[in-house]
Scaffold this active site. Structure first.
Site, mmCIF file in Angstrom:
data_model
loop_
_atom_site.group_PDB
_atom_site.id
_atom_site.type_symbol
_atom_site.label_atom_id
_atom_site.label_comp_id
_atom_site.label_asym_id
_atom_site.label_seq_id
_atom_site.Cartn_x
_atom_site.Cartn_y
_atom_site.Cartn_z
ATOM 1 N N ARG A 70 0.843 -1.186 0.000
ATOM 2 C CA ARG A 70 0.000 0.000 0.000
ATOM 3 C C ARG A 70 0.882 1.240 0.000
ATOM 4 O O ARG A 70 1.919 1.269 0.665
ATOM 5 C CB ARG A 70 -0.874 0.028 1.259
ATOM 6 C CG ARG A 70 -1.965 -0.999 1.283
ATOM 7 C CD ARG A 70 -2.872 -0.810 2.487
ATOM 8 N NE ARG A 70 -2.220 -1.121 3.737
ATOM 9 C CZ ARG A 70 -1.720 -0.242 4.583
ATOM 10 N NH1 ARG A 70 -1.776 1.052 4.319
ATOM 11 N NH2 ARG A 70 -1.154 -0.618 5.707
ATOM 12 N N TYR A 211 -1.349 -3.335 -6.864
ATOM 13 C CA TYR A 211 -1.081 -4.179 -5.709
ATOM 14 C C TYR A 211 -2.162 -4.084 -4.634
ATOM 15 O O TYR A 211 -2.577 -2.984 -4.249
ATOM 16 C CB TYR A 211 0.270 -3.782 -5.077
ATOM 17 C CG TYR A 211 0.794 -4.883 -4.201
ATOM 18 C CD1 TYR A 211 1.568 -5.898 -4.732
ATOM 19 C CD2 TYR A 211 0.460 -4.946 -2.854
ATOM 20 C CE1 TYR A 211 2.011 -6.941 -3.935
ATOM 21 C CE2 TYR A 211 0.899 -5.985 -2.058
ATOM 22 C CZ TYR A 211 1.684 -6.971 -2.603
ATOM 23 O OH TYR A 211 2.121 -8.007 -1.825
ATOM 24 N N LYS A 220 -9.622 -2.207 1.613
ATOM 25 C CA LYS A 220 -9.328 -1.065 2.482
ATOM 26 C C LYS A 220 -10.104 0.181 2.040
ATOM 27 O O LYS A 220 -10.567 0.953 2.862
ATOM 28 C CB LYS A 220 -7.828 -0.773 2.457
ATOM 29 C CG LYS A 220 -6.948 -1.940 2.861
ATOM 30 C CD LYS A 220 -7.196 -2.371 4.271
ATOM 31 C CE LYS A 220 -6.147 -3.375 4.726
ATOM 32 N NZ LYS A 220 -6.373 -3.815 6.104
ATOM 33 N N HIS A 240 -10.947 -1.943 11.548
ATOM 34 C CA HIS A 240 -9.845 -2.782 11.057
ATOM 35 C C HIS A 240 -9.629 -3.909 12.072
ATOM 36 O O HIS A 240 -8.657 -3.907 12.827
ATOM 37 C CB HIS A 240 -8.605 -1.885 10.929
ATOM 38 C CG HIS A 240 -7.440 -2.525 10.254
ATOM 39 N ND1 HIS A 240 -6.145 -2.119 10.465
ATOM 40 C CD2 HIS A 240 -7.359 -3.551 9.371
ATOM 41 C CE1 HIS A 240 -5.330 -2.852 9.732
ATOM 42 N NE2 HIS A 240 -6.036 -3.732 9.069
ATOM 43 N N SER A 262 -1.052 -3.264 10.770
ATOM 44 C CA SER A 262 -0.692 -4.195 9.707
ATOM 45 C C SER A 262 0.423 -5.152 10.126
ATOM 46 O O SER A 262 1.404 -4.721 10.744
ATOM 47 C CB SER A 262 -0.213 -3.409 8.492
ATOM 48 O OG SER A 262 -1.168 -2.443 8.182
ATOM 49 N N CYS A 264 0.855 -7.512 12.324
ATOM 50 C CA CYS A 264 1.192 -7.663 13.745
ATOM 51 C C CYS A 264 0.658 -8.990 14.265
ATOM 52 O O CYS A 264 0.360 -9.123 15.443
ATOM 53 C CB CYS A 264 0.528 -6.551 14.543
ATOM 54 S SG CYS A 264 1.654 -5.315 15.138
ATOM 55 N N ASP A 287 -9.539 -9.342 9.043
ATOM 56 C CA ASP A 287 -9.066 -7.986 8.760
ATOM 57 C C ASP A 287 -10.081 -6.880 9.018
ATOM 58 O O ASP A 287 -9.691 -5.803 9.432
ATOM 59 C CB ASP A 287 -8.595 -7.924 7.291
ATOM 60 C CG ASP A 287 -7.694 -6.740 7.012
ATOM 61 O OD1 ASP A 287 -6.881 -6.409 7.883
ATOM 62 O OD2 ASP A 287 -7.799 -6.143 5.924
ATOM 63 N N ARG A 379 2.230 -11.955 -0.537
ATOM 64 C CA ARG A 379 0.876 -12.220 -0.052
ATOM 65 C C ARG A 379 0.297 -13.515 -0.609
ATOM 66 O O ARG A 379 0.706 -13.973 -1.682
ATOM 67 C CB ARG A 379 -0.046 -11.078 -0.503
ATOM 68 C CG ARG A 379 0.283 -9.733 0.123
ATOM 69 C CD ARG A 379 -0.330 -9.614 1.474
ATOM 70 N NE ARG A 379 0.221 -8.513 2.256
ATOM 71 C CZ ARG A 379 -0.290 -8.111 3.413
ATOM 72 N NH1 ARG A 379 -1.357 -8.689 3.907
ATOM 73 N NH2 ARG A 379 0.269 -7.145 4.094
#
Ligand code: O2Y
Ligand code: MN
Length: 596
Positions: A70, A211, A220, A240, A262, A264, A287, A379
């Site tokens: 991102r 991406y 998102k 989130h 992100s 974590c 997510d 990913r």
């Protein structure tokens, strides 16, 4: 088109966009298996997709090396008034941004097919759900959207003649002629990437990146940035957060929604396999959570997505066995390394390192090579239905009732393993001041401490100060039915730099304490920062663990927290008068508790 479209607003938008972007063809996606397979066959032929011999119906893609995450610096919340976007968002006035983008989108799909991707975030029959239509010139985006959302013909039928949809326009940009077989999708250079959101119009325009979150616009962009804006207007929440169901040995269920910045360990927690005997966990999402007060006054949540877009490096049978099983087949991999026998590989997958690989840039790689074989933000995309620990209720249109909120971050020091908030306002303060050491999920420096309120910094579609107020308002609506709020830190280290907590499945020990607090069974010690378990309150059975080690991970160092107060004060200053008085009050109370 293989179906009738009666929605005149949609037909007009597609027609106007085609006149503007001038694609060679228009393809209305129907969401069928045949369509997916034919796009994959086409991309395999052009060299963009590599079918994986070792994983049925799975493909590897490589992005341009400049298009790997991102791009927060190029993500914009374009409200007419700059203050409405707030200090944590990039802002350009809508007229100016649209003028720039009109120019960039003009003719940008020449030589390409324009795909019209109708999708639903949430099950089609859910009162939570929102219909979006993404127009994109990327077949990679189409295939990912097919996995990540409910996509295709059914959505068009549901939309009917009069239904409303959220439009999202996407182009990978670049003048590159895509008819020349390229192993990577094209993209624009950084200064010409724009992930633009117009919340008042519920519209997204994304140019120059193919991406993940930059391009899969249901994720998102719609489900967090635009949805958070709409949620505040309409009195619900777009967060989130993962959603997890935990069942204790007596059969009582607890639903947890948890927010972490992100990369974590959010997907790991979403798919946790508890090490404690008799405890069962089921995944409902990894997510995003949309939540509304139900008729019973409780907070009900759905996961609007239908798939996972998870970080591959670090995922292994030791860290997340359920994720490993989720990607055994029917998966898309992006920027992983390729083995000689046609499998994917990444750092942290465990087992022996292959003697030869093709790295994420498409080059030969051997273990002597100093560069990583997989990109750190490589990913996997996989359908939720592939997940072995998926809850059977994951598509319940009513959602699940949330009992517990957990916030967290990656902190080597200061923050104890788990803290219980004193009340709702204190919990909102915990969420608002959450901080984490940065990782590779977004472009930028790795390892710096960043305050990331509610893990929403990159995803809040309006002024973060107003978002804080929305949390207080929701607490007022929910009253004593509001979920209890906790803060966790799995990442504390000793002075010699060793992890203090085993993490992964053993995080169930912390979840057990939290559930038992709700039941009134477990005790806690009141500290200036909130309630913390004493060493004996945590179930450490089966772990070779000393009393001192547990004490170290639960320690509250008042002096370190006084520094934290100063840092929070500085962080809050950016919001000026818009910061809710209830947050200032919480900071004052924390300082007072630390000084008495
Ligand atoms: O969207 C990307 O490019 C990667 S970031 C991401 C992907 C899936 C889930 N969450 C995130 C995130 O950054 O929070
Ligand atoms: Mn995320």
């Amino acid at each position: 088109m293989s179906y009738e479209v009666e929605n005149s607003a949609l037909l007009k938008w597609v027609h106007d966009t085609a006149a503007w972007c001038t694609p060679d063809d228009i393809h209305w996606c129907d969401g069928s298996d045949e369509e997916y397979d034919s796009l994959m066959a086409h991309m395999t032929e052009s060299g963009m997709a590599t079918p994986l011999q070792k994983r049925p119906h799975s493909y590897l893609f490589r992005s341009d090396p400049s298009d790997v995450a991102r791009v927060e610096a190029r993500t914009f919340i374009s409200t007419p008034n700059k203050d409405d976007a707030g200090p944590t968002n990039n802002w350009i006035a809508p007229d100016q941004l649209k003028a720039t983008l009109r120019h960039l989108f003009h003719g940008c799909m020449r030589g390409r097919t324009m795909y019209v991707i109708p999708y639903s975030m949430g099950p089609l029959d859910s009162p939570f759900s929102i219909i979006g239509v993404e127009i994109s010139d990327s077949p990679y985006v189409v295939c990912n959207m097919r996995i990540m959302t409910r996509m295709g013909k059914d959505v068009i039928e549901h939309l009917g003649a009069e239904g409303t949809f959220y439009p999202a326009l996407h182009s990978v940009g670049s003048e590159q002629d895509v008819s020349l077989a390229s192993p990577m999708w094209p993209c624009a250079d950084t200064d010409h990437k724009y992930i633009a959101h117009f919340p008042e119009e519920r519209t997204i325009w994304s140019y120059g990146s193919g991406y993940g979150g930059n391009a899969l616009l249901g994720k998102k962009s719609l489900s967090l940035r635009i949805a958070s804006y709409v949620a505040r207007q309409e009195g619900w929440m777009a967060e989130h957060m993962l959603i997890l169901r935990l069942t204790n040995p007596q059969g009582r269920r607890f639903h947890i929604a948890a927010a972490f910045p992100s990369a974590c360990g959010k997907t790991n927690l979403a798919m946790i396999e508890p090490t404690l005997p008799g405890w069962k966990a089921e995944c409902l999402g990894d997510d995003i959570a949309w939540m509304m007060a139900g008729k019973d006054g409780r907070l009900w949540a759905i996961n609007p997505e239908a798939g996972f877009f998870g970080v591959a490096p670090g995922t292994s049978y030791a860290t997340n066995p359920a994720a490993m099983d989720t990607v055994r087949r029917n998966a898309i991999f992006t920027n992983c390394a390729l083995t000689d026998d046609g499998d994917v590989w990444w750092e942290g997958i465990n087992g022996s390192t292959p003697g030869h690989l093709i790295d994420w840039k498409g080059h030969d790689w051997t273990p002597e090579n100093k560069d990583l074989a997989a990109h750190p933000n490589a990913r996997f995309t996989a359908a939720m239905t592939e997940c072995p620990v998926l809850s059977p209720d994951w598509e319940d249109p009513a959602g699940v009732p949330i009992d517990i909120f957990i916030f967290g971050g990656r902190r080597a020091g200061v923050v104890p393993l788990v803290t219980e908030s004193i009340d709702w306002d204190h919990g909102v303060f915990m969420g608002a001041t959450a901080a984490s050491e940065t990782t590779a999920a977004a472009t930028g420096a790795v390892g710096n401490l960043r305050r990331d309120p509610f893990a929403m910094t990159p995803f809040c579609g309006y002024n973060m100060a107003d978002y804080f107020q929305h949390w207080f308002d929701m607490g007022d609506v929910l009253g004593d039915k509001a979920p209890r709020i906790y803060y966790v830190n799995w990442f504390r280290k000793s002075s010699s730099g060793k992890w203090l907590w085993p993490g992964y499945g053993d995080n169930s020990r912390v979840l057990k304490w939290i559930c038992e607090r709700l039941e009134g069974k477990a005790s806690a010690v009141a500290t200036p920062i909130g309630n913390i378990p004493s060493v004996n309150d945590l179930d450490m059975d089966g772990l070779d663990w000393s009393h001192e080690a547990v004490e170290a991970i639960l320690r509250v160092d008042a002096e370190a927290w006084k520094q934290e107060v100063l840092s929070i004060e500085q962080f809050f200053a950016q919001f000026g008068d818009r910061l809710p008085a209830r947050l200032r009050d919480q900071l004052l109370k924390l300082a007072q508790r630390l000084n008495t």
